[in-house]
Design a protein around this motif. Structure first.
Motif, PDB file in Angstrom:
ATOM      1  N   GLY A 118      49.276  56.936  34.107  1.00  0.00           N
ATOM      2  CA  GLY A 118      50.667  55.975  33.930  1.00  0.00           C
ATOM      3  C   GLY A 118      50.709  55.022  34.931  1.00  0.00           C
ATOM      4  N   ASP A 119      49.714  54.887  36.067  1.00  0.00           N
ATOM      5  CA  ASP A 119      49.513  53.602  36.823  1.00  0.00           C
ATOM      6  C   ASP A 119      49.193  52.348  35.986  1.00  0.00           C
ATOM      7  OD1 ASP A 119      50.560  55.209  38.901  1.00  0.00           O
ATOM      8  OD2 ASP A 119      48.662  55.329  40.008  1.00  0.00           O
ATOM      9  N   ILE A 120      49.476  51.122  36.643  1.00  0.00           N
ATOM     10  CA  ILE A 120      48.951  50.107  35.983  1.00  0.00           C
ATOM     11  C   ILE A 120      47.740  49.631  36.886  1.00  0.00           C
ATOM     12  CG2 ILE A 120      49.377  47.511  35.190  1.00  0.00           C
ATOM     13  CD1 ILE A 120      51.017  49.585  33.668  1.00  0.00           C
ATOM     14  N   VAL A 121      46.645  49.284  36.238  1.00  0.00           N
ATOM     15  CA  VAL A 121      45.523  48.830  37.143  1.00  0.00           C
ATOM     16  C   VAL A 121      45.019  47.546  36.562  1.00  0.00           C
ATOM     17  CG1 VAL A 121      43.208  49.087  37.932  1.00  0.00           C
ATOM     18  CG2 VAL A 121      44.485  51.238  37.658  1.00  0.00           C
ATOM     19  N   VAL A 122      45.245  46.336  37.416  1.00  0.00           N
ATOM     20  CA  VAL A 122      45.166  45.158  36.708  1.00  0.00           C
ATOM     21  C   VAL A 122      43.932  44.462  37.489  1.00  0.00           C
ATOM     22  CG1 VAL A 122      45.848  42.529  36.857  1.00  0.00           C
ATOM     23  CG2 VAL A 122      47.335  44.738  36.921  1.00  0.00           C
ATOM     24  N   GLY A 123      42.737  43.856  36.601  1.00  0.00           N
ATOM     25  CA  GLY A 123      41.734  43.337  37.055  1.00  0.00           C
ATOM     26  C   GLY A 123      41.902  41.724  36.769  1.00  0.00           C
ATOM     27  N   ILE A 124      41.606  40.828  37.882  1.00  0.00           N
ATOM     28  CA  ILE A 124      41.621  39.544  37.706  1.00  0.00           C
ATOM     29  C   ILE A 124      40.654  39.012  38.041  1.00  0.00           C
ATOM     30  CG2 ILE A 124      42.916  37.380  38.576  1.00  0.00           C
ATOM     31  CD1 ILE A 124      44.925  39.421  40.047  1.00  0.00           C
ATOM     32  N   SER A 125      39.947  38.417  36.636  1.00  0.00           N
ATOM     33  CA  SER A 125      38.750  37.848  36.786  1.00  0.00           C
ATOM     34  C   SER A 125      38.552  36.608  35.935  1.00  0.00           C
ATOM     35  CB  SER A 125      37.592  38.659  36.145  1.00  0.00           C
ATOM     36  OG  SER A 125      36.273  38.112  35.971  1.00  0.00           O
ATOM     37  N   THR A 126      38.359  35.258  36.482  1.00  0.00           N
ATOM     38  CA  THR A 126      38.441  34.120  35.476  1.00  0.00           C
ATOM     39  C   THR A 126      37.508  34.258  34.208  1.00  0.00           C
ATOM     40  OG1 THR A 126      37.205  32.710  37.056  1.00  0.00           O
ATOM     41  CG2 THR A 126      39.284  32.619  37.312  1.00  0.00           C
ATOM     42  N   SER A 127      36.408  34.566  34.631  1.00  0.00           N
ATOM     43  CA  SER A 127      35.338  34.689  33.658  1.00  0.00           C
ATOM     44  C   SER A 127      35.587  36.026  32.873  1.00  0.00           C
ATOM     45  CB  SER A 127      34.001  34.984  34.241  1.00  0.00           C
ATOM     46  OG  SER A 127      33.893  35.905  35.076  1.00  0.00           O
ATOM     47  N   GLY A 128      36.193  36.987  33.149  1.00  0.00           N
ATOM     48  CA  GLY A 128      36.338  38.037  32.452  1.00  0.00           C
ATOM     49  C   GLY A 128      34.862  39.163  32.575  1.00  0.00           C
ATOM     50  N   ASN A 129      34.163  38.797  33.373  1.00  0.00           N
ATOM     51  CA  ASN A 129      32.739  39.601  33.537  1.00  0.00           C
ATOM     52  C   ASN A 129      32.350  39.891  34.881  1.00  0.00           C
ATOM     53  OD1 ASN A 129      32.108  39.221  30.611  1.00  0.00           O
ATOM     54  ND2 ASN A 129      31.768  36.905  31.242  1.00  0.00           N
ATOM     55  N   SER A 130      33.207  39.788  35.807  1.00  0.00           N
ATOM     56  CA  SER A 130      32.873  40.312  37.235  1.00  0.00           C
ATOM     57  C   SER A 130      32.723  41.822  37.156  1.00  0.00           C
ATOM     58  CB  SER A 130      34.071  40.093  38.254  1.00  0.00           C
ATOM     59  OG  SER A 130      34.639  38.777  38.081  1.00  0.00           O
ATOM     60  N   PRO A 131      31.509  42.157  37.490  1.00  0.00           N
ATOM     61  CA  PRO A 131      30.990  43.565  37.721  1.00  0.00           C
ATOM     62  C   PRO A 131      31.802  44.715  38.318  1.00  0.00           C
ATOM     63  CG  PRO A 131      29.031  41.970  37.876  1.00  0.00           C
ATOM     64  CD  PRO A 131      30.446  41.183  38.023  1.00  0.00           C
ATOM     65  N   ASN A 132      32.295  44.276  39.422  1.00  0.00           N
ATOM     66  CA  ASN A 132      33.318  45.353  40.209  1.00  0.00           C
ATOM     67  C   ASN A 132      34.625  45.499  39.514  1.00  0.00           C
ATOM     68  OD1 ASN A 132      34.070  42.710  41.131  1.00  0.00           O
ATOM     69  ND2 ASN A 132      33.729  43.129  43.273  1.00  0.00           N
ATOM     70  N   VAL A 133      35.045  44.230  38.960  1.00  0.00           N
ATOM     71  CA  VAL A 133      36.555  44.378  38.252  1.00  0.00           C
ATOM     72  C   VAL A 133      36.237  45.136  36.812  1.00  0.00           C
ATOM     73  CG1 VAL A 133      38.196  42.980  36.947  1.00  0.00           C
ATOM     74  CG2 VAL A 133      37.041  42.334  38.944  1.00  0.00           C
ATOM     75  N   ILE A 134      35.048  45.021  36.108  1.00  0.00           N
ATOM     76  CA  ILE A 134      34.802  45.802  35.060  1.00  0.00           C
ATOM     77  C   ILE A 134      34.656  47.436  35.193  1.00  0.00           C
ATOM     78  CG2 ILE A 134      33.179  46.321  33.077  1.00  0.00           C
ATOM     79  CD1 ILE A 134      34.546  43.575  32.756  1.00  0.00           C
ATOM     80  N   ARG A 135      33.924  47.635  36.401  1.00  0.00           N
ATOM     81  CA  ARG A 135      33.983  49.008  36.902  1.00  0.00           C
ATOM     82  C   ARG A 135      35.103  49.557  37.379  1.00  0.00           C
ATOM     83  NH1 ARG A 135      28.275  50.513  40.005  1.00  0.00           N
ATOM     84  NH2 ARG A 135      26.896  49.281  38.743  1.00  0.00           N
TER      85      ARG A 135
END
Length: 198
Positions: A118-135
Protein backbone atom coordinates in the motif's frame (compact mmCIF):
# COMPACT_ATOMS: atom_id res chain seq x y z
CA UNK A 1 30.47 42.07 -21.72
CA UNK A 2 30.22 42.92 -25.41
CA UNK A 3 26.98 43.80 -27.15
CA UNK A 4 27.29 40.56 -29.13
CA UNK A 5 27.62 38.52 -25.93
CA UNK A 6 24.59 40.31 -24.43
CA UNK A 7 22.55 39.46 -27.52
CA UNK A 8 23.64 35.82 -27.38
CA UNK A 9 22.72 35.57 -23.68
CA UNK A 10 19.29 37.06 -24.28
CA UNK A 11 18.66 34.72 -27.21
CA UNK A 12 19.59 31.72 -25.06
CA UNK A 13 17.25 32.86 -22.30
CA UNK A 14 14.41 33.60 -24.72
CA UNK A 15 14.81 30.22 -26.45
CA UNK A 16 14.93 28.33 -23.13
CA UNK A 17 11.78 30.04 -21.88
CA UNK A 18 9.96 29.45 -25.18
CA UNK A 19 10.90 25.74 -25.19
CA UNK A 20 9.79 25.34 -21.58
CA UNK A 21 6.46 27.03 -22.29
CA UNK A 22 5.89 24.85 -25.37
CA UNK A 23 6.33 21.67 -23.32
CA UNK A 24 4.13 22.91 -20.50
CA UNK A 25 1.37 23.86 -22.94
CA UNK A 26 1.16 20.15 -23.85
CA UNK A 27 1.48 18.95 -20.26
CA UNK A 28 -2.19 18.98 -19.29
CA UNK A 29 -3.32 16.83 -22.22
CA UNK A 30 -0.37 14.47 -21.76
CA UNK A 31 -0.64 13.99 -18.00
CA UNK A 32 -4.05 14.99 -16.60
CA UNK A 33 -5.41 11.42 -16.38
CA UNK A 34 -2.27 10.01 -14.78
CA UNK A 35 -2.06 13.07 -12.52
CA UNK A 36 -5.54 12.41 -11.13
CA UNK A 37 -4.80 8.71 -10.67
CA UNK A 38 -1.60 9.56 -8.83
CA UNK A 39 -3.22 12.12 -6.52
CA UNK A 40 -6.00 9.66 -5.68
CA UNK A 41 -3.46 6.91 -4.93
CA UNK A 42 -1.34 9.17 -2.71
CA UNK A 43 -4.29 10.59 -0.78
CA UNK A 44 -5.66 7.08 -0.23
CA UNK A 45 -2.24 5.83 0.93
CA UNK A 46 -1.70 8.70 3.37
CA UNK A 47 -5.20 8.28 4.80
CA UNK A 48 -4.40 4.62 5.50
CA UNK A 49 -1.13 5.45 7.23
CA UNK A 50 1.13 4.47 4.34
CA UNK A 51 4.15 6.43 3.12
CA UNK A 52 5.81 7.58 -0.09
CA UNK A 53 9.33 6.57 -1.14
CA UNK A 54 11.01 8.51 -3.96
CA UNK A 55 14.13 7.81 -6.00
CA UNK A 56 16.05 9.19 -8.96
CA UNK A 57 19.56 10.09 -10.13
CA UNK A 58 21.26 13.47 -10.51
CA UNK A 59 18.66 16.19 -10.96
CA UNK A 60 15.92 13.63 -10.37
CA UNK A 61 17.56 12.75 -7.03
CA UNK A 62 17.31 16.43 -6.13
CA UNK A 63 13.65 16.43 -7.20
CA UNK A 64 13.00 13.44 -4.93
CA UNK A 65 14.52 15.32 -2.00
CA UNK A 66 12.64 18.51 -2.92
CA UNK A 67 9.30 16.69 -2.95
CA UNK A 68 9.99 14.83 0.28
CA UNK A 69 10.75 18.19 1.87
CA UNK A 70 7.47 19.68 0.63
CA UNK A 71 5.51 16.74 2.08
CA UNK A 72 7.30 16.33 5.40
CA UNK A 73 7.54 20.09 5.84
CA UNK A 74 4.76 21.99 4.12
CA UNK A 75 3.84 23.27 0.70
CA UNK A 76 1.23 26.03 0.97
CA UNK A 77 -0.41 25.50 4.33
CA UNK A 78 0.35 24.73 7.94
CA UNK A 79 -0.57 21.11 8.51
CA UNK A 80 0.47 17.75 9.93
CA UNK A 81 3.64 16.37 8.27
CA UNK A 82 3.19 13.68 5.63
CA UNK A 83 5.43 10.58 5.49
CA UNK A 84 7.79 10.83 2.50
CA UNK A 85 11.37 9.58 2.19
CA UNK A 86 13.88 10.41 -0.57
CA UNK A 87 16.01 7.32 -1.11
CA UNK A 88 18.74 9.46 -2.66
CA UNK A 89 19.38 11.28 0.63
CA UNK A 90 21.17 8.77 2.92
CA UNK A 91 24.81 8.95 1.74
CA UNK A 92 26.03 6.13 3.99
CA UNK A 93 23.42 3.72 2.62
CA UNK A 94 24.06 4.71 -1.00
CA UNK A 95 27.81 4.24 -0.69
CA UNK A 96 27.51 1.05 1.38
CA UNK A 97 25.13 -0.66 -1.06
CA UNK A 98 27.00 0.72 -4.07
CA UNK A 99 30.28 -0.66 -2.71
CA UNK A 100 29.09 -3.99 -1.29
CA UNK A 101 26.54 -4.83 -4.03
CA UNK A 102 26.25 -2.48 -7.02
CA UNK A 103 25.03 1.02 -7.88
CA UNK A 104 22.09 -0.62 -9.64
CA UNK A 105 20.88 -1.85 -6.24
CA UNK A 106 21.10 1.40 -4.22
CA UNK A 107 17.35 2.08 -4.35
CA UNK A 108 15.98 -1.47 -4.60
CA UNK A 109 17.75 -2.47 -1.38
CA UNK A 110 16.10 0.44 0.45
CA UNK A 111 12.70 -0.35 -1.06
CA UNK A 112 12.97 -3.95 0.17
CA UNK A 113 13.89 -2.63 3.63
CA UNK A 114 11.24 0.08 3.91
CA UNK A 115 8.26 -0.54 1.62
CA UNK A 116 5.05 -2.06 2.94
CA UNK A 117 1.94 -3.11 1.00
CA UNK A 118 0.00 0.00 0.00
CA UNK A 119 2.98 2.37 0.12
CA UNK A 120 3.70 4.58 -2.90
CA UNK A 121 7.11 4.13 -4.55
CA UNK A 122 7.98 6.80 -7.12
CA UNK A 123 10.79 6.44 -9.64
CA UNK A 124 11.91 9.64 -11.36
CA UNK A 125 13.87 9.13 -14.59
CA UNK A 126 13.77 11.48 -17.58
CA UNK A 127 14.61 8.61 -19.95
CA UNK A 128 12.53 6.04 -18.09
CA UNK A 129 15.43 3.60 -18.37
CA UNK A 130 17.68 4.23 -15.35
CA UNK A 131 18.69 0.71 -14.18
CA UNK A 132 18.60 1.50 -10.45
CA UNK A 133 15.16 3.13 -10.76
CA UNK A 134 13.86 0.14 -12.74
CA UNK A 135 15.15 -2.20 -10.04
CA UNK A 136 13.47 -0.06 -7.38
CA UNK A 137 10.15 -0.48 -9.20
CA UNK A 138 10.66 -4.23 -9.42
CA UNK A 139 11.34 -4.32 -5.69
CA UNK A 140 8.26 -2.15 -5.04
CA UNK A 141 6.09 -4.56 -6.98
CA UNK A 142 7.50 -7.44 -4.92
CA UNK A 143 6.57 -5.49 -1.76
CA UNK A 144 3.02 -4.88 -3.09
CA UNK A 145 3.52 -1.12 -3.21
CA UNK A 146 1.93 1.17 -5.79
CA UNK A 147 4.55 1.82 -8.50
CA UNK A 148 4.66 5.31 -10.04
CA UNK A 149 6.92 6.76 -12.72
CA UNK A 150 7.80 10.36 -13.55
CA UNK A 151 9.52 10.36 -16.92
CA UNK A 152 9.55 11.90 -20.39
CA UNK A 153 8.66 11.09 -24.00
CA UNK A 154 7.30 7.52 -24.23
CA UNK A 155 8.30 6.69 -20.65
CA UNK A 156 10.84 4.03 -21.56
CA UNK A 157 10.82 0.81 -19.54
CA UNK A 158 9.46 2.68 -16.51
CA UNK A 159 6.17 3.20 -18.34
CA UNK A 160 5.87 -0.56 -18.90
CA UNK A 161 6.38 -1.61 -15.27
CA UNK A 162 4.54 1.07 -13.27
CA UNK A 163 0.90 1.28 -12.22
CA UNK A 164 0.81 5.01 -13.00
CA UNK A 165 3.25 6.92 -15.20
CA UNK A 166 3.40 10.66 -15.83
CA UNK A 167 5.26 11.11 -19.14
CA UNK A 168 6.27 14.67 -20.02
CA UNK A 169 5.93 15.20 -23.81
CA UNK A 170 9.61 15.96 -24.48
CA UNK A 171 12.92 14.20 -25.11
CA UNK A 172 15.03 17.07 -23.71
CA UNK A 173 16.20 16.34 -20.16
CA UNK A 174 16.09 19.96 -18.97
CA UNK A 175 12.56 20.52 -20.27
CA UNK A 176 11.37 17.25 -18.70
CA UNK A 177 12.85 18.19 -15.33
CA UNK A 178 11.20 21.62 -15.45
CA UNK A 179 7.84 20.01 -16.20
CA UNK A 180 8.34 17.43 -13.45
CA UNK A 181 8.61 20.18 -10.85
CA UNK A 182 5.47 21.82 -12.24
CA UNK A 183 3.63 18.51 -11.90
CA UNK A 184 5.00 17.93 -8.39
CA UNK A 185 3.93 21.37 -7.18
CA UNK A 186 0.41 20.70 -8.47
CA UNK A 187 0.48 17.28 -6.77
CA UNK A 188 1.55 18.79 -3.44
CA UNK A 189 -1.13 21.47 -3.61
CA UNK A 190 -3.87 18.97 -4.42
CA UNK A 191 -2.75 16.55 -1.69
CA UNK A 192 -2.88 19.36 0.88
CA UNK A 193 -6.30 20.46 -0.36
CA UNK A 194 -7.79 16.97 -0.21
CA UNK A 195 -6.28 15.99 3.13
CA UNK A 196 -6.45 19.30 4.97
CA UNK A 197 -9.14 21.35 3.21
CA UNK A 198 -8.84 23.79 0.30
Amino acid sequence: MTQEANLSSRQTLARTIAESIAVKEQLFDACNVAFEQFVEAVVSAFRKGNKMLLCGNGGSACDAQHVAGELVGRFLKERHPLPAIALSAPDAILTCVGNDYSFADVFARQVHALAQPGDIVVGISTSGNSPNVIRAMEAARHCQAVCVGFTGADGGKLHEITDICLCVPSKVTARIQEAHITLWHAVCEEIENRLFGS
